[in-house]
Design an enzyme around this catalytic site. Structure first.
Site, mmCIF file in Angstrom:
data_model
loop_
_atom_site.group_PDB
_atom_site.id
_atom_site.type_symbol
_atom_site.label_atom_id
_atom_site.label_comp_id
_atom_site.label_asym_id
_atom_site.label_seq_id
_atom_site.Cartn_x
_atom_site.Cartn_y
_atom_site.Cartn_z
ATOM 1 N N HIS A 97 -11.822 11.812 0.774
ATOM 2 C CA HIS A 97 -11.346 10.683 0.714
ATOM 3 C C HIS A 97 -9.378 10.291 1.405
ATOM 4 C CE1 HIS A 97 -6.627 8.322 0.249
ATOM 5 N NE2 HIS A 97 -7.762 7.293 0.651
ATOM 6 N N HIS B 291 -8.160 -0.050 -4.262
ATOM 7 C CA HIS B 291 -8.594 -0.442 -2.982
ATOM 8 C C HIS B 291 -10.114 -0.767 -3.019
ATOM 9 C CE1 HIS B 291 -5.929 3.632 -2.368
ATOM 10 N NE2 HIS B 291 -5.601 2.803 -1.323
ATOM 11 N N HIS C 137 1.034 3.836 -3.361
ATOM 12 C CA HIS C 137 0.596 5.573 -3.672
ATOM 13 C C HIS C 137 2.371 6.575 -3.212
ATOM 14 C CE1 HIS C 137 -3.171 6.426 -1.841
ATOM 15 N NE2 HIS C 137 -3.376 5.007 -1.922
ATOM 16 N N GLU D 59 -10.714 10.735 -4.205
ATOM 17 C CA GLU D 59 -9.001 11.143 -3.709
ATOM 18 C C GLU D 59 -8.587 12.481 -2.551
ATOM 19 O OE1 GLU D 59 -5.460 9.871 -5.558
ATOM 20 O OE2 GLU D 59 -4.508 9.582 -3.663
ATOM 21 N N HIS E 151 0.594 -1.315 -0.023
ATOM 22 C CA HIS E 151 -0.396 0.147 -0.428
ATOM 23 C C HIS E 151 1.161 1.346 -0.432
ATOM 24 C CE1 HIS E 151 -2.094 3.449 1.164
ATOM 25 N NE2 HIS E 151 -3.629 2.833 0.602
ATOM 26 N N HIS F 196 -9.336 10.218 5.848
ATOM 27 C CA HIS F 196 -8.020 9.913 6.782
ATOM 28 C C HIS F 196 -7.648 10.629 7.993
ATOM 29 C CE1 HIS F 196 -6.791 5.752 4.374
ATOM 30 N NE2 HIS F 196 -7.170 6.624 3.319
#
Ligand code: CUO
Length: 690
Positions: free
Chosen positions: A365, A242, A216, A350, A212, A369
């Site tokens: 998104h 995802h 990114h 995102e 992951h 987080h």
């Protein structure tokens, strides 16, 4: 000389100053006045000289023509954690990347010298990120291997208790006592009183978290140089990669007698899932903050992080995104509209720098987080850092990651289910003249169509991230899921001329949480991609054999946990041009879901699609020297190697059929397979000491 080796050494022990030797061989960077940084202005050169006596090699540094100011980036204290999800940190990274990518390609000495300066003056985590992205995106440093993050920052991947023991081991073995691996227990973050803990082997898997982080790193969402962000279909890949994680997680939940994950939709609702990471930050010497059960999202106002957002802002952006999905139209910044497509939707949700209108659609998104990562200190009253949710290398450890990405995935699925996405016609699914006559799975154990999983213990070397301790490998031994390797054997009859076809292999649990057969509109979201590859078909009968280790989804174990010090001196280094891309990929040991000891029934779906509708015009990729995981990670500098929508043929609902059996055409096949867990733990034969 600015060799690949010198660049690789800059990843060594990021918490240690540059005046000391680097790497196993004790190579010394010869610092100049320009490279001393604030702490060593007075005596840095003298100390650096002193270490010269014990150094095996000296690396000279050019005088920098332009000394970067790093006005923003310097504000991040050395001992702070760094997160790309924070606007202030993003701006810092953009500033550093502008400098590192701005040095002309033919001035490698200048680049090296500036990188040393950057490492000396900036926060180690900020440096590590920008340095990795710069190495990866400059043509002249593509052969420099990016250090495995589990080695640079091992504290982001395992129980903090390990590190005290590791230092002790290093000190004792410096006296000639053999090093014994430090065992990390399988259950260290919770007990079975927490039902979510059943999923810890998946969430806390080192390879899963490395994948992951690496994904990114390849697909950054922000950079002033837009070409870094604007890779082929990156918004769609954000959705697909995802989405597959959620499908895999949901399948694993069923194997652990848990229902599919509940998406986080009501943002005023308390979050029952707690998470206590047991990670320490070695650079900050602070524990990562935990999250108690039943905490609630709070408005964020943390000027230090550039965060000032309310839950209502999030709701407004969500409404705007939902409106775009229901109308099928995007409103651009200039007021014009254009039809929505999945790639744009990915960038918008995102959000990435490619979002068509970040004013209107926000960054749902990313901010989700941040909201979760700061629930314990939304206004910075207690000077607390973020939780694991805000770091791409730790976020998948948290049960809430899946509830948040469950929500995000649902937005994408709503679009796929809307009238703006046309269901596939028969001609888009069939492959006239191609019939699959049989499919079987063979594994070493002899039982046909049975996949066997088990537990394995493997070692990772911590020494390169173990600042201020003796040199020499220090191994941590962790337990992870694995499976016996297997192969697919597919018999195909081609009544037409010789041609090519794309083989697409998916798998999904056969029954839902109530043990009932699925309706296709639900099961399609459970299908996990196992492999995708192109085969030549002769006229007449063909037998296709494919090994599980060849999967386009995964990278081999050694590629996830590669030892880079060995690689950088490798004479094949020239061939490693794409190496840095190659750390991205689902870990091979997690390819097969856990299954159950009794045997979990799965549907294995195989399709041979019409290559004329699949192919993209890619130059030959023969320069790749690693196993690629193109399904989730794409290909370096080339188009995504499949023209179909990602997830095809399960990316959207069927207009006509209700279950998977009725979906099957002659070029497809559905086979019952069983995944059986052997509850035993074996040593990885590659462990240095068994
Ligand atoms: Cu990969 Cu939310 O994007 O973590």
């Amino acid at each position: 000389m600015a060799s690949a080796q010198s660049f690789a050494l800059l990843f060594d022990r990021l918490g240690e100053p540059m005046i000391t030797p680097k790497g196993e061989q004790n190579a010394l960077f010869r610092l100049t006045e320009q490279h001393l940084g604030d702490n060593y202005q007075a005596n840095g050169i003298e100390l650096n000289n002193r270490f010269g006596d014990s150094a095996s090699e000296e690396i000279l540094l050019a005088n920098m023509k332009n000394v970067p100011e790093f006005r923003k980036a310097k504000k991040l204290p050395h001992d702070a954690d760094f997160s790309l999800f924070l606007p202030a940190h993003q701006e810092m990274a953009d500033e550093v990347l502008d400098v590192l990518l701005g040095i002309p390609e033919n001035e490698l000495q200048q680049f090296l010298s500036t990188c040393v300066f950057t490492r000396v003056n900036l926060n180690p985590q900020l440096f590590n990120y920008c340095y990795s992205v710069a190495l990866m995106h400059r043509r002249d440093t593509r052969n420099v291997p990016i250090q495995n993050l589990a080695e640079t920052f091992p504290s982001k991947f395992m129980d903090s208790q390990v590190f005290g023991q590791a230092r002790e081991t290093a000190a004792i073995s410096a006296q000639g006592v053999p090093r014994i691996p430090i065992i990390i227990p399988r259950d260290y973050t919770a007990t079975d009183l927490d039902i979510e803990h059943r999923m810890a082997y998946f969430r806390e898997d080192i390879g899963v978290n490395l994948h992951h982080w690496h994904w990114h790193l390849i697909y950054p969402f922000s950079a002033n140089q837009l070409s870094i962000v604007a890779k082929d279909r990156r918004g769609e890949l954000f959705y697909y990669m995802h989405s597959q994680i959620i499908a895999r997680y949901n399948g694993e939940r069923l194997n652990n007698s848990l229902a599919r994950v509940k998406k986080f939709s009501n943002w005023n609702e308390p979050i029952p899932e707690a998470y206590f990471p047991k990670l320490d930050s070695l650079t900050t010497s602070r524990g990562w903050p935990p999250r108690q059960a039943n905490m609630v999202w709070q408005d964020l106002n943390r000027p230090v992080d550039g965060l000032n957002i309310t839950v209502n802002d999030m709701k407004r952006w969500r409404r705007n995104v939902e409106e775009a999905i229901s109308t099928g139209l995007v409103r651009n910044r200039d007021g014009t509209t254009k039809p929505l497509d999945i790639d744009t939707l990915g960038n918008m949700i995102e959000s990435s720098a490619l979002s068509p209108n970040s004013e209107l659609y926000g960054a749902l998104h990313n901010n989700g987080h941040s909201f979760t990562a700061y629930m314990h200190d939304p206004t910075h009253r207690y000077l607390e850092q973020f939780g694991v949710m805000a770091d791409e290398s730790t976020t998948m450890r948290d049960p809430f990651f899946y509830r948040w990405h469950g929500f995000i995935d649902d937005l994408f699925q709503k679009f796929k289910e809307s009238t703006h996405v046309r269901p596939y016609t028969r001609s888009e699914l069939e492959n006239p003249g191609v019939q699959i006559s049989s499919v079987r799975v063979e594994s070493g154990t002899g039982e046909m169509n049975t996949l066997n999983t088990f537990w394995m213990q493997s070692d990772v070397d911590l020494s390169r991230g173990l600042d201020f301790s003796e040199r020499g490998p220090v191994y941590a031994r962790f337990t992870h899921l694995n499976h016996r390797s297997f192969k697919y054997v597919i018999d195909v009859n081609n009544t037409g001329d010789a041609r090519r076809a794309t083989v697409r292999i998916f798998m999904a649990p056969k029954f839902d949480e109530r043990n009932l057969p699925w309706i296709l509109s639900d099961q399609r979201k459970m299908f996990i991609e196992m492999d995708r590859f192109v085969v030549p078909l002769n006229a007449g009968q063909n037998t296709i054999t494919r090994q599980s280790t060849e999967s386009s989804v995964t990278i081999p174990f050694e590629q996830s946990f590669r030892d880079l010090s060995a690689q950088s001196g490798n004479p094949r280094a020239e061939n490693l041009a794409s190496f840095n891309f190659c750390g991205c990929g689902w870990p091979q040991h997690m390819l097969v879901p856990k299954g159950t000891e009794a045997g979990a029934p799965y549907d294995l779906f195989v399709m041979l699609s019409n290559y004329d509708l699949d192919s993209v015009n890619n130059p030959d990729g023969s320069e790749m020297s690693c196993v690629e995981a193109s399904s989730f990670c794409g290909l370096k500098d080339r188009l995504y190697p499949d023209r179909r929508s990602m997830g095809y043929p399960f990316d959207r609902p069927s207009s006509s059929v209700a279950n998977i059996q009725d979906f099957i055409l002659p070029n497809m096949s559905l086979v019952d397979v069983t995944i059986r867990l052997q509850n035993v733990t074996e040593q990885n034969p590659r462990n240095p000491q068994n």
